[in-house]
Design an enzyme around this catalytic site. Sequence first.
Site, PDB file in Angstrom:
ATOM      1  N   TYR A   1      65.030 -80.973 -98.605  1.00  0.00           N
ATOM      2  CA  TYR A   1      64.982 -81.995 -97.549  1.00  0.00           C
ATOM      3  C   TYR A   1      65.934 -83.180 -97.774  1.00  0.00           C
ATOM      4  CZ  TYR A   1      60.826 -79.353 -96.273  1.00  0.00           C
ATOM      5  OH  TYR A   1      59.969 -78.343 -95.912  1.00  0.00           O
TER       6      TYR A   1
ATOM      7  N   ARG B   1      60.255 -85.701-101.806  1.00  0.00           N
ATOM      8  CA  ARG B   1      59.641 -84.407-101.590  1.00  0.00           C
ATOM      9  C   ARG B   1      60.704 -83.301-101.583  1.00  0.00           C
ATOM     10  NH1 ARG B   1      58.156 -82.414 -95.548  1.00  0.00           N
ATOM     11  NH2 ARG B   1      57.050 -80.556 -96.192  1.00  0.00           N
TER      12      ARG B   1
ATOM     13  N   ARG C   1      64.131 -69.629 -94.466  1.00  0.00           N
ATOM     14  CA  ARG C   1      63.129 -69.946 -95.487  1.00  0.00           C
ATOM     15  C   ARG C   1      62.013 -68.883 -95.500  1.00  0.00           C
ATOM     16  NH1 ARG C   1      61.485 -75.986 -95.289  1.00  0.00           N
ATOM     17  NH2 ARG C   1      60.683 -75.356 -97.328  1.00  0.00           N
TER      18      ARG C   1
ATOM     19  N   ASN D   1      59.795 -83.949 -84.969  1.00  0.00           N
ATOM     20  CA  ASN D   1      59.760 -83.057 -86.133  1.00  0.00           C
ATOM     21  C   ASN D   1      58.287 -82.891 -86.499  1.00  0.00           C
ATOM     22  OD1 ASN D   1      59.794 -81.690 -88.529  1.00  0.00           O
ATOM     23  ND2 ASN D   1      61.448 -82.897 -89.444  1.00  0.00           N
TER      24      ASN D   1
ATOM     25  N   PRO E   1      53.457 -84.483 -90.479  1.00  0.00           N
ATOM     26  CA  PRO E   1      52.897 -84.499 -91.822  1.00  0.00           C
ATOM     27  C   PRO E   1      53.933 -84.342 -92.934  1.00  0.00           C
ATOM     28  CG  PRO E   1      51.610 -83.066 -90.413  1.00  0.00           C
ATOM     29  CD  PRO E   1      52.786 -83.515 -89.603  1.00  0.00           C
ATOM     30  N   ASN E   2      53.747 -85.143 -93.954  1.00  0.00           N
ATOM     31  CA  ASN E   2      54.534 -85.110 -95.200  1.00  0.00           C
ATOM     32  C   ASN E   2      55.951 -85.656 -95.067  1.00  0.00           C
ATOM     33  OD1 ASN E   2      52.507 -83.882 -96.963  1.00  0.00           O
ATOM     34  ND2 ASN E   2      52.749 -82.110 -95.628  1.00  0.00           N
TER      35      ASN E   2
ATOM     36  N   GLU F   1      62.900 -80.476 -80.447  1.00  0.00           N
ATOM     37  CA  GLU F   1      62.293 -80.222 -81.764  1.00  0.00           C
ATOM     38  C   GLU F   1      63.382 -80.209 -82.836  1.00  0.00           C
ATOM     39  OE1 GLU F   1      59.253 -77.176 -81.974  1.00  0.00           O
ATOM     40  OE2 GLU F   1      60.081 -76.499 -83.892  1.00  0.00           O
TER      41      GLU F   1
ATOM     42  N   ALA G   1      54.887 -79.182 -90.895  1.00  0.00           N
ATOM     43  CA  ALA G   1      54.211 -77.888 -91.012  1.00  0.00           C
ATOM     44  C   ALA G   1      53.437 -77.517 -89.749  1.00  0.00           C
ATOM     45  CB  ALA G   1      53.269 -77.899 -92.210  1.00  0.00           C
TER      46      ALA G   1
ATOM     47  N   HIS H   1      64.339 -80.047 -87.137  1.00  0.00           N
ATOM     48  CA  HIS H   1      63.958 -79.803 -88.533  1.00  0.00           C
ATOM     49  C   HIS H   1      65.137 -80.117 -89.431  1.00  0.00           C
ATOM     50  CE1 HIS H   1      60.322 -77.857 -87.208  1.00  0.00           C
ATOM     51  NE2 HIS H   1      61.055 -77.241 -86.300  1.00  0.00           N
TER      52      HIS H   1
HETATM   53  C1  DQA Z   1      60.337 -79.257 -91.660  1.00  0.00           C
HETATM   54  C2  DQA Z   1      60.146 -77.749 -91.915  1.00  0.00           C
HETATM   55  C3  DQA Z   1      58.672 -77.395 -92.019  1.00  0.00           C
HETATM   56  O1  DQA Z   1      58.521 -75.995 -92.303  1.00  0.00           O
HETATM   57  C4  DQA Z   1      58.008 -78.173 -93.129  1.00  0.00           C
HETATM   58  O2  DQA Z   1      56.623 -77.895 -93.165  1.00  0.00           O
HETATM   59  C5  DQA Z   1      58.257 -79.635 -93.026  1.00  0.00           C
HETATM   60  C6  DQA Z   1      59.603 -80.099 -92.668  1.00  0.00           C
HETATM   61  C7  DQA Z   1      61.816 -79.664 -91.700  1.00  0.00           C
HETATM   62  O3  DQA Z   1      62.130 -80.764 -91.225  1.00  0.00           O
HETATM   63  O4  DQA Z   1      62.656 -78.930 -92.239  1.00  0.00           O
HETATM   64  O5  DQA Z   1      57.379 -80.448 -93.299  1.00  0.00           O
HETATM   65  O6  DQA Z   1      59.841 -79.557 -90.346  1.00  0.00           O
END
Ligand code: DQA
Length: 145
Positions: free
Chosen positions: A21, A16, A106, A73, A8-9, A97, A76, A99
Amino acid sequence: MVLILNGPNLNMLGRREPEIYGRTTLEELEELCEAWGAELGLGVVNRQSNYEGQLVEWIQGAEAEDFVGILLNPGALTHYSVALLDAIKSQPLPVVEVHLSNIHAREEFRRHSVTAQAARGIICGFGTLSYRLALLYLAEVLEVG
Ligand code: DQA
């Protein structure tokens, strides 16, 4: 082939919260992953979804689609998705995994990953290079390249 899943996102990358990021868009990141994969002898397929169930189905079906590893990835969902955790556990492929940000530096709620306990390992905090490092691991463990 390695399956790269962005949750997501992550379709909003570049626009964003760029201070967290970065300014690389998802499309650019996907192109980078293809190029890094090619350097390592790994074919990659990029997918992104904002939907937990879609990610679950892709993870469940990855082996049947002939993928040999998964770079994930979860966005959230990392922090609360038992469904994704169970999906990772339900299948045999190695999952790394990833990020972009250092989730341990954070907000408190980001410091715990629910999904990480089923992953081979986690790479976080190196921006787009987190993906490159994950591909490097997968190339080593899958003995390609
Ligand atoms: C993320 C870290 C997560 O906490 C966040 O919700 C994201 C991106 C990262 O790539 O740093 O959407 O996975």
